[in-house]
Scaffold this active site. Structure first.
Site, PDB file in Angstrom:
ATOM      1  N   LYS A 103       0.586  -1.197  -0.020  1.00 44.58           N
ATOM      2  CA  LYS A 103       0.165   0.157  -0.052  1.00 44.58           C
ATOM      3  C   LYS A 103       0.953   1.158   0.075  1.00 44.58           C
ATOM      4  O   LYS A 103       0.459   2.156  -0.898  1.00 44.58           O
ATOM      5  CB  LYS A 103      -0.627  -0.373   1.064  1.00 44.58           C
ATOM      6  CG  LYS A 103      -1.785   1.523   1.532  1.00 44.58           C
ATOM      7  CD  LYS A 103      -2.807   1.663   0.487  1.00 44.58           C
ATOM      8  CE  LYS A 103      -2.480   2.726  -0.194  1.00 44.58           C
ATOM      9  NZ  LYS A 103      -4.930   3.562   0.692  1.00 44.58           N
ATOM     10  N   CYS A 135      -3.340  10.961   1.926  1.00 54.36           N
ATOM     11  CA  CYS A 135      -2.643   9.762   1.498  1.00 54.36           C
ATOM     12  C   CYS A 135      -1.529   9.545   0.839  1.00 54.36           C
ATOM     13  O   CYS A 135      -0.112   9.359   1.473  1.00 54.36           O
ATOM     14  CB  CYS A 135      -3.657   8.784   0.905  1.00 54.36           C
ATOM     15  SG  CYS A 135      -5.196   8.950   1.113  1.00 54.36           S
TER      16      CYS A 135
HETATM   17  N1  SAJ Z   1      -1.955  14.636  -9.104  1.00 49.68           N
HETATM   18  C1  SAJ Z   1      -0.987  15.481  -9.525  1.00 49.68           C
HETATM   19  N2  SAJ Z   1      -1.296  14.907 -11.006  1.00 49.68           N
HETATM   20  C2  SAJ Z   1      -1.315  13.722 -10.898  1.00 49.68           C
HETATM   21  C3  SAJ Z   1      -1.625  12.880 -10.032  1.00 49.68           C
HETATM   22  C4  SAJ Z   1      -2.808  13.731  -9.143  1.00 49.68           C
HETATM   23  O1  SAJ Z   1      -0.800  16.578  -9.393  1.00 49.68           O
HETATM   24  O2  SAJ Z   1      -0.897  14.141 -12.468  1.00 49.68           O
HETATM   25  C5  SAJ Z   1      -2.874  16.049  -7.686  1.00 49.68           C
HETATM   26  C6  SAJ Z   1      -3.728  15.846  -6.950  1.00 49.68           C
HETATM   27  O3  SAJ Z   1      -4.275  16.563  -7.578  1.00 49.68           O
HETATM   28  C7  SAJ Z   1      -4.146  15.713  -5.508  1.00 49.68           C
HETATM   29  C8  SAJ Z   1      -2.767  14.488  -5.507  1.00 49.68           C
HETATM   30  O4  SAJ Z   1      -2.008  14.293  -6.669  1.00 49.68           O
HETATM   31  O5  SAJ Z   1      -3.490  16.525  -5.374  1.00 49.68           O
HETATM   32  C9  SAJ Z   1      -3.401  13.069  -4.880  1.00 49.68           C
HETATM   33  O6  SAJ Z   1      -4.423  12.732  -5.679  1.00 49.68           O
HETATM   34  P1  SAJ Z   1      -4.971  11.428  -6.679  1.00 49.68           P
HETATM   35  O7  SAJ Z   1      -6.177  11.756  -7.216  1.00 49.68           O
HETATM   36  O8  SAJ Z   1      -3.895  10.731  -7.156  1.00 49.68           O
HETATM   37  O9  SAJ Z   1      -4.898  10.592  -5.568  1.00 49.68           O
HETATM   38  P2  SAJ Z   1      -5.640  10.250  -4.004  1.00 49.68           P
HETATM   39  O10 SAJ Z   1      -4.609  10.887  -2.875  1.00 49.68           O
HETATM   40  O11 SAJ Z   1      -7.302  11.082  -3.894  1.00 49.68           O
HETATM   41  O12 SAJ Z   1      -6.387   8.979  -3.883  1.00 49.68           O
HETATM   42  C10 SAJ Z   1      -5.008   7.807  -3.921  1.00 49.68           C
HETATM   43  C11 SAJ Z   1      -4.714   6.938  -4.642  1.00 49.68           C
HETATM   44  N3  SAJ Z   1      -3.890   6.324  -4.785  1.00 49.68           N
HETATM   45  C12 SAJ Z   1      -2.781   5.838  -5.762  1.00 49.68           C
HETATM   46  O13 SAJ Z   1      -3.703   5.955  -6.708  1.00 49.68           O
HETATM   47  C13 SAJ Z   1      -1.876   5.325  -5.875  1.00 49.68           C
HETATM   48  C14 SAJ Z   1      -5.695   5.592  -3.708  1.00 49.68           C
HETATM   49  O14 SAJ Z   1      -6.163   4.439  -4.886  1.00 49.68           O
HETATM   50  C15 SAJ Z   1      -5.845   5.269  -2.365  1.00 49.68           C
HETATM   51  O15 SAJ Z   1      -7.123   4.596  -1.948  1.00 49.68           O
HETATM   52  C16 SAJ Z   1      -5.246   6.917  -2.206  1.00 49.68           C
HETATM   53  O16 SAJ Z   1      -4.520   7.841  -2.055  1.00 49.68           O
HETATM   54  C17 SAJ Z   1      -5.588   6.361   0.048  1.00 49.68           C
HETATM   55  O17 SAJ Z   1      -6.290   6.176   0.679  1.00 49.68           O
HETATM   56  O18 SAJ Z   1      -4.813   6.481   0.049  1.00 49.68           O
END
Ligand code: SAJ
Length: 410
Positions: free
Chosen positions: A214, A268
């Site tokens: 994870k 996360c």
């Molecule tokens: N972000 C970027 N660029 C990207 C993708 C995301 O800047 O290309 C930023 C987003 O704007 C945000 C942050 O990253 O601020 C996180 O967003 P996210 O959509 O990537 O992820 P979370 O935090 O909403 O959810 C993540 C997920 N993990 C993965 O994709 C590996 C989810 O599956 C997990 O269950 C969750 O963390 C968790 O609870 O751990």
């Protein structure tokens, strides 16, 4: 009671616990959701919700009205105990395991031989074993000592949650799951339970590997976003459009660069990599550096706005979006909110913030409608790629200084 219908206690009724508890209730199980927040418990018992997630309101309402889900401040006896409580970090980026330890001690008096205990909270390596040790301390009767080894008479496993906020209900069922048991019976029986409501594959391993898997998933994403964010800084210096660059580079069959932004938010990805760094500080160089790159991006955006503001006598700065990512209301660890707050504190100009997913305003500052911001701002700072901002008439942007941290208006 049918043998496949279980009594289940879910500890923690947040973004993971509440959807999980409701889903299990709609599958026919008798579920008691436990939370220390009385307001949340009361809200749920009325069939309503205290968090925002698409369709969760319908699921909770139906689970509560069917009589299969109820919320409580205290646990009770059950077949299965699921722990879904927060695991933040404290000063020095070390994991704060207070909630997991407290939840374990709270359920301890209610656990019986052959019960199943499942940790869903994202946790540092060794936490599942720690739960076993706490239980052995609180309830030695649940353990057998044989040949110098302590054998649990209960099943204990880690099944890390993996759902994406905004798509929780779909991913709760469709994602593959990893089950890491403290022994073979734990992992096999727990996998059997998850297979009864998950359509994705259920894969088994030991507890430490499941914990690390994870943390690895979220660190993978953090490192890759850091690469994109670093590229955005380099491109800014070299006068290259980073969005076009990434689009072109991604046409290579083995390249898939993520998107830069104002920083990484949420509870996360901005947190979990620190659990690896804190466990292996010497080795986790890249993971630590990625965290620092992503944490440094809000400051870079702030400086960019300040330098643009210098040419105005009384600059009006429109901050579009405050949530940590698109089309949600979640403000936890949000870089957009951090930037907006710091802009206000810096006194560089008049700040007009707009967040279409939040009703009302904040204590420290009001919220404005998008039309008012577009009309009055000299500098438009796009912080979140919400749907509402994508369709903005490009003609309205022509007279403005635009800082688009998400590449929405390119
Ligand atoms: N972000 C970027 N660029 C990207 C993708 C995301 O800047 O290309 C930023 C987003 O704007 C945000 C942050 O990253 O601020 C996180 O967003 P996210 O959509 O990537 O992820 P979370 O935090 O909403 O959810 C993540 C997920 N993990 C993965 O994709 C590996 C989810 O599956 C997990 O269950 C969750 O963390 C968790 O609870 O751990």
């Amino acid at each position: 009671m049918q043998s496949n219908v279980k009594k289940i206690v879910v500890m923690g009724l947040g973004y993971i616990g509440l959807p999980t508890a409701s889903l299990l209730a709609t599958k026919g199980h008798h579920v008691v959701g436990v939370d220390i927040n009385k307001a949340a418990v009361d809200t749920i018992n009325q069939g309503e919700i205290h968090i925002v997630e698409p369709d969760l309101d319908i699921l909770v309402k139906s689970a509560v009205h069917s009589g299969k889900l109820r919320a409580s401040l205290v646990p009770e006896e059950a077949d299965i105990f699921i722990i879904a409580v927060p695991t933040p970090f404290k000063d020095g980026y070390t994991p704060d395991m207070t909630c997991v330890e407290a939840a374990t001690r709270t359920i301890a008096p209610f656990v019986a031989v052959d019960n199943m205990i499942i940790l869903e909270s994202t946790s540092p390596v060794g936490t599942t074993e720690r739960i076993r040790d706490i239980l052995a301390e609180e309830r030695p009767d649940l353990f057998n000592a044989a040949g110098g080894k302590t054998m649990a008479r209960v099943m204990i496993s880690h099944c890390p949650e993996r759902v994406l906020p905004g798509q929780i209900l779909k991913e709760l069922v469709s994602n593959d799951r990893i089950i890491g048991g403290i022994d073979q019976t734990s992992r096999e029986k727990t996998a059997e339970f998850y297979r009864s409501f998950v359509s994705g594959q259920v894969l088994v391993t030991d507890a430490r590997t499941a914990e690390m898997a994870k943390l690895t998933e979220n660190s993978f994403r953090d490192v890759n976003i850091a690469f994109a964010n670093e590229l955005s800084l380099i491109c800014d210096r070299l006068g290259i459009n980073v969005w076009e660059l990434i689009e072109l580079a991604n046409r290579h069959p083995r390249v898939n660069i993520l998107q830069p932004g104002p920083g990484v938010g949420g509870h996360c990805i901005a947190v979990d990599p620190w659990f690896i760094v804190s466990a292996a500080p010497e080795e986790a160089k890249l993971i630590r550096m990625a965290r620092q790159v992503n944490d440094g991006k809000p400051h870079w955006v702030l400086e960019k706005v300040k330098s643009k503001a210098e040419k105005f006598k009384h600059p009006v700065i429109g901050c579009l979006g405050l949530a940590f990512k698109a089309d949600i209301d979640d403000l936890r660890e949000s870089p957009a909110l951090e930037i907006t707050r710091e802009l206000i504190a810096s006194g560089v100009g008049r700040v007009m913030a707009c967040e279409p997913n939040v009703q009302g305003g904040f204590e420290e500052f009001p919220l404005y409608e998008i039309q008012d911001v577009l009309r009055e701002a000299d500098i438009l700072l796009l912080l979140v790629d919400h749907q509402e901002f994508k369709g903005v008439d490009r003609e309205l942007l022509k007279e403005k200084v635009v800082i688009d941290t998400r590449g929405v208006w390119r």
